[in-house]
Design an enzyme around this catalytic site. Sequence first.
Site, PDB file in Angstrom:
ATOM      1  N   SER A 239       0.710  12.799  -3.105  1.00  0.00           N
ATOM      2  CA  SER A 239       1.964  12.614  -3.016  1.00  0.00           C
ATOM      3  C   SER A 239       2.948  12.838  -1.941  1.00  0.00           C
ATOM      4  CB  SER A 239       2.582  12.514  -4.667  1.00  0.00           C
ATOM      5  OG  SER A 239       3.830  11.816  -4.635  1.00  0.00           O
ATOM      6  N   HIS A 370      -1.780   8.142 -10.462  1.00  0.00           N
ATOM      7  CA  HIS A 370      -1.333   8.731  -9.437  1.00  0.00           C
ATOM      8  C   HIS A 370      -1.746  10.083  -9.209  1.00  0.00           C
ATOM      9  CE1 HIS A 370       1.117   9.558  -6.006  1.00  0.00           C
ATOM     10  NE2 HIS A 370       2.287  10.190  -6.802  1.00  0.00           N
TER      11      HIS A 370
END
Length: 432
Positions: A239, A370
Amino acid sequence: MKQLSSIIRQMALWVAGIFFLSASLASAQSVIPLVYDVENTGASFAEPAYPAQDQLPFIQQLPDPLMFSDGSGRATDFKDWSRRRSEIANEIQHYEIGRKPAVSRESIDAKMDGDTLIVSVTVNGKTLRMKTLIMYPPTGQAPYPLMVGMNSVGGSIHKDVFAGMGIAHLVFWSGQVNGYSQFGGNDSREFERLYPELKGNGAYSEWAWGVSRLIDALQLLGPEKTRIDTRHIGVTGCSYAGKMALFCGAFDERIALVVSQEPGGGGAAAWRVSQWMPEKVEHIDNTDYNWFMPSLKEQFGDDNVSYLPYDHHELIALCCPRACLILGNPDYEWLADPSAYVSCNAAKKVWQQFGIADRFGYSIVAGHGHCQLPQSQFPEVKAFISRFLLGQDDVSTDNVAIAPQHFIEKYDCKKWTQWWGTNQQPPIRLQP
């Protein structure tokens, strides 16, 4: 009979040609380094010109990563890549993230306290101190290859990937350099105490500077004290930390392997491609401006993105000739993985140009949370780690180009790059 002899001679020449080509490619790979002992091999090159936005060419397609900034030619020979790479790195710093200053070895003080690495950097009479634990593996033999995780051990790569590999770990705690975090923090800017003139920098230049200082310390102390092999260092994160890993690896040529996981817009995704996407994705106008200089949005937001003299396929290409693996997750629209898919295919052309395409790969796989690496991506991650950190040359990293079928069918990568080398930009049609 004469005709048969002629055919046999032609086949022999064809086989010899194939052998010569294979030998040439193998030779090219053997002479092109996998890593360097210095942070920036292009430090001695003059910086390119930095035209104001209204003086830059309007390029709707992705800019040609091999074209010299002054338009004088293309870096098609590897001996010219260091100069071209230096131009791209300087442009990204000037227009996007701010300066990553060089530091002399005399300014670095390094020591080990047990297994803890401590480095002090003194600039203009002020000192910044970082420390981090080196975690040694239960297997393998010193000096160990090292994986630097951005704010976590191994980034978000599952520990099972590293099991039995004999790889040491070290965490770069970004708050020791710049306290900003997506997840809260004191927002202290230790870096800016040393460099008050760089107060307008984005965080990614400062974090890249911090990782480079840890590598300085490892080199200064040497493997006798650290038990680390500084020619086999990798970086990884996910991320916003995936962006961090990519910027750190792009701007330090002592890093042998970059594994950037789900970095989203401002990472592997190209600003131009993201701007054309109808989906809500991270692009220049809505990214976090703690990370980038505000002038990036002011000068190149919206359709002005086409004035940017580079794009993020060139950020990826800064890792060449070293190894780089980009990991994506198309389940999260915000990450702009269709843009990253186009960008990765464009970046790969640089490695291909120099006959080392197997040092770059991408894997964009759905069906997981994620920053939760699925087992389906373990093989390509393990392959890149095995080959480029452990030096296992018999492990194949050929053709690691994994993406959803609908990406391949919907997103035409060629239209963004087909003008390279022609100096003639074809028109682009907006995606429906």
